[in-house]
Design a protein around this motif. Sequence first.
Motif, PDB file in Angstrom:
ATOM      1  N   VAL A 270       0.606  -0.858  -0.401  1.00  0.00           N
ATOM      2  CA  VAL A 270      -0.100  -0.280   0.333  1.00  0.00           C
ATOM      3  C   VAL A 270       1.117   1.081   0.001  1.00  0.00           C
ATOM      4  N   CYS A 271       1.872   1.370   0.523  1.00  0.00           N
ATOM      5  CA  CYS A 271       3.048   2.095   1.015  1.00  0.00           C
ATOM      6  C   CYS A 271       3.096   2.676  -0.405  1.00  0.00           C
ATOM      7  N   VAL A 272       4.050   1.674  -1.001  1.00  0.00           N
ATOM      8  CA  VAL A 272       4.740   2.023  -2.269  1.00  0.00           C
ATOM      9  C   VAL A 272       4.405   2.261  -3.433  1.00  0.00           C
ATOM     10  N   ALA A 273       2.323   1.828  -3.845  1.00  0.00           N
ATOM     11  CA  ALA A 273       1.221   2.214  -4.233  1.00  0.00           C
ATOM     12  C   ALA A 273       1.131   3.688  -4.180  1.00  0.00           C
ATOM     13  N   GLN A 274       0.772   3.747  -2.824  1.00  0.00           N
ATOM     14  CA  GLN A 274       0.396   5.286  -2.495  1.00  0.00           C
ATOM     15  C   GLN A 274       1.883   6.448  -2.446  1.00  0.00           C
ATOM     16  N   PHE A 275       2.561   5.992  -3.325  1.00  0.00           N
ATOM     17  CA  PHE A 275       3.673   6.890  -2.889  1.00  0.00           C
ATOM     18  C   PHE A 275       3.958   6.958  -4.773  1.00  0.00           C
ATOM     19  N   ALA A 276       4.071   6.322  -5.153  1.00  0.00           N
ATOM     20  CA  ALA A 276       3.974   5.936  -6.988  1.00  0.00           C
ATOM     21  C   ALA A 276       3.193   6.909  -7.377  1.00  0.00           C
TER      22      ALA A 276
ATOM     23  N   ILE B 139       6.681  16.069  -6.342  1.00  0.00           N
ATOM     24  CA  ILE B 139       7.101  15.234  -4.788  1.00  0.00           C
ATOM     25  C   ILE B 139       6.041  15.888  -4.159  1.00  0.00           C
ATOM     26  N   ALA B 140       4.999  17.370  -4.378  1.00  0.00           N
ATOM     27  CA  ALA B 140       4.168  17.438  -3.354  1.00  0.00           C
ATOM     28  C   ALA B 140       2.428  15.995  -3.567  1.00  0.00           C
ATOM     29  N   GLY B 141       2.879  15.924  -4.623  1.00  0.00           N
ATOM     30  CA  GLY B 141       2.272  14.523  -5.377  1.00  0.00           C
ATOM     31  C   GLY B 141       2.418  13.554  -4.194  1.00  0.00           C
ATOM     32  N   ALA B 142       3.184  12.933  -4.579  1.00  0.00           N
ATOM     33  CA  ALA B 142       4.072  11.538  -3.839  1.00  0.00           C
ATOM     34  C   ALA B 142       3.565  11.900  -2.598  1.00  0.00           C
ATOM     35  N   GLN B 143       4.394  12.972  -1.802  1.00  0.00           N
ATOM     36  CA  GLN B 143       4.018  12.651  -0.704  1.00  0.00           C
ATOM     37  C   GLN B 143       2.396  13.134   0.366  1.00  0.00           C
ATOM     38  N   GLY B 144       1.941  13.952  -0.483  1.00  0.00           N
ATOM     39  CA  GLY B 144       0.433  14.388   0.078  1.00  0.00           C
ATOM     40  C   GLY B 144      -0.265  12.955  -0.042  1.00  0.00           C
ATOM     41  N   LEU B 145       0.017  11.636  -1.075  1.00  0.00           N
ATOM     42  CA  LEU B 145      -0.330  10.338  -0.994  1.00  0.00           C
ATOM     43  C   LEU B 145       0.150   9.886   0.246  1.00  0.00           C
ATOM     44  N   GLY B 146       1.662   9.350  -0.099  1.00  0.00           N
ATOM     45  CA  GLY B 146       2.401   8.014   0.488  1.00  0.00           C
ATOM     46  C   GLY B 146       2.812   8.697   1.782  1.00  0.00           C
ATOM     47  N   GLN B 147       3.043   9.932   2.785  1.00  0.00           N
ATOM     48  CA  GLN B 147       3.507   9.938   3.446  1.00  0.00           C
ATOM     49  C   GLN B 147       2.185  10.132   5.271  1.00  0.00           C
ATOM     50  N   LYS B 148       1.848   8.985   5.637  1.00  0.00           N
ATOM     51  CA  LYS B 148       0.882   9.203   6.422  1.00  0.00           C
ATOM     52  C   LYS B 148       0.442   9.324   7.419  1.00  0.00           C
ATOM     53  N   ASN B 149      -0.030  10.408   8.209  1.00  0.00           N
ATOM     54  CA  ASN B 149      -0.094  10.278   9.907  1.00  0.00           C
ATOM     55  C   ASN B 149      -0.080   8.968  10.592  1.00  0.00           C
ATOM     56  N   THR B 150       0.627   8.279  10.156  1.00  0.00           N
ATOM     57  CA  THR B 150       0.610   6.932  11.394  1.00  0.00           C
ATOM     58  C   THR B 150       0.323   6.731  13.032  1.00  0.00           C
TER      59      THR B 150
ATOM     60  N   ALA C 287       3.689  -0.696  10.556  1.00  0.00           N
ATOM     61  CA  ALA C 287       5.014  -0.879  10.165  1.00  0.00           C
ATOM     62  C   ALA C 287       5.002   0.572   9.017  1.00  0.00           C
ATOM     63  N   TYR C 288       3.380   0.099   8.020  1.00  0.00           N
ATOM     64  CA  TYR C 288       3.974   1.993   7.197  1.00  0.00           C
ATOM     65  C   TYR C 288       5.023   2.858   7.416  1.00  0.00           C
ATOM     66  N   ILE C 289       4.859   2.636   8.909  1.00  0.00           N
ATOM     67  CA  ILE C 289       6.167   3.432   9.494  1.00  0.00           C
ATOM     68  C   ILE C 289       7.364   3.724   9.029  1.00  0.00           C
ATOM     69  N   VAL C 290       7.900   2.475   8.604  1.00  0.00           N
ATOM     70  CA  VAL C 290       9.049   1.821   8.594  1.00  0.00           C
ATOM     71  C   VAL C 290       8.958   2.274   7.327  1.00  0.00           C
ATOM     72  N   TRP C 291       7.620   1.619   6.145  1.00  0.00           N
ATOM     73  CA  TRP C 291       8.375   1.661   4.683  1.00  0.00           C
ATOM     74  C   TRP C 291       8.267   3.072   4.524  1.00  0.00           C
ATOM     75  N   GLN C 292       6.745   4.121   5.122  1.00  0.00           N
ATOM     76  CA  GLN C 292       7.589   5.074   4.332  1.00  0.00           C
ATOM     77  C   GLN C 292       8.511   6.238   4.786  1.00  0.00           C
ATOM     78  N   ASN C 293       9.717   5.973   5.836  1.00  0.00           N
ATOM     79  CA  ASN C 293      10.684   6.561   6.143  1.00  0.00           C
ATOM     80  C   ASN C 293      11.463   5.819   5.593  1.00  0.00           C
ATOM     81  N   THR C 294      11.966   4.425   5.120  1.00  0.00           N
ATOM     82  CA  THR C 294      12.844   4.649   4.093  1.00  0.00           C
ATOM     83  C   THR C 294      12.746   4.591   3.257  1.00  0.00           C
ATOM     84  N   ILE C 295      11.780   4.528   2.585  1.00  0.00           N
ATOM     85  CA  ILE C 295      11.232   5.792   1.159  1.00  0.00           C
ATOM     86  C   ILE C 295      11.569   6.931   1.733  1.00  0.00           C
ATOM     87  N   ASN C 296      11.360   7.398   2.209  1.00  0.00           N
ATOM     88  CA  ASN C 296      11.751   8.659   2.328  1.00  0.00           C
ATOM     89  C   ASN C 296      13.102   8.898   2.692  1.00  0.00           C
ATOM     90  N   SER C 297      14.017   8.192   3.100  1.00  0.00           N
ATOM     91  CA  SER C 297      15.612   8.059   4.015  1.00  0.00           C
ATOM     92  C   SER C 297      16.782   8.963   2.452  1.00  0.00           C
TER      93      SER C 297
END
Length: 310
Positions: free
Chosen positions: A228-234, A247-258, A279-289
């Motif tokens: 779900v995380c990868v799909a939302q960022f993409a 960038i705003a589109g990817a972060q707006g949909l992919g980075q969540k208030n977990t 788990a989403y915390i780990v996935w989204q912050n891995t992508i952000n890193s």
Amino acid sequence: MKIEVRKLKPWMMPVAMIAGALFHHSIGLLQPTVPYLIFTMLLIAFCKVRPGEFRVTRLSWSLLAVQLGGAAAAWFALKGVGVDVAQAAFICILCPTATAAPVVTGMLGGNVARLATYSIISNIAAALAAPAFFALIGAHPELSFADGVLTIAAKVAPLILLPLLIAFSLYKFAPRVHARIAAYQSVSFYLWSVALIVAVGNSVTYIMGADPGKIPEIILIALVAAAVCVAQFALGRRIGAACGDKIAGAQGLGQKNTILAIWMALSYLNPIASVGPAAYIVWQNTINSIQLYLRTRADANISDGRRVNK
């Protein structure tokens, strides 16, 4: 020194996640500081934006359609696999944009005003739609619509709207203070790292206390959260590209208030569904890193090129 700090930033998120996991048993002591950290981060981020720059655009409506429509679609698509899995995917999509998303968007070179606007819209929409969605999936049928809206809004609105109001007030009545705060955008990144340590620590504590018999389901939910995380960022990046700011589109949909998502899952869904946003915390912050690392490397190459040309 500036170069060293710049090189350090991409590693702050993985370091924060590791620290949260290692010291999770003591993290609870810092939990009360999270709202204050988020509030301060948003105030700094919003001071970078002028009031006239806040506009609801096609990007906002497109991302909102995916947030609400995607949550319902995920529920119906996965409920045959398992109610807990469906609820986990559902909450990871319905969950609004992270309060820290404008901070990361600015660091990646995206339009902070666009993302800040969507962050507000996203949180308000989640507060209004969540009770109806919870009723749809059969969670807490005794929950009244009005009480649900007020409860969620009371948790979200002050963190989003109050720093925005203060930032706009400073812009109008104390422009020098506004400019001074706006100059310290990097501070919000480090505050966010501290908040991340707390969030990861709390998630690890919850997972470690779970029934061992639930481990296979926990793993499945974590993998679904990754998809779900990868799909939302993409998808967000694709929508953003079509609307002029990938960038705003990817972060707006992919980075969540977990943190909010975990609270909603524990309050209104089956508790194990909270493993999804954990788990989403780990996935989204891995992508952000990874994104911050690539951005930092690109900026370094540009800076080095300029010095060579001089």
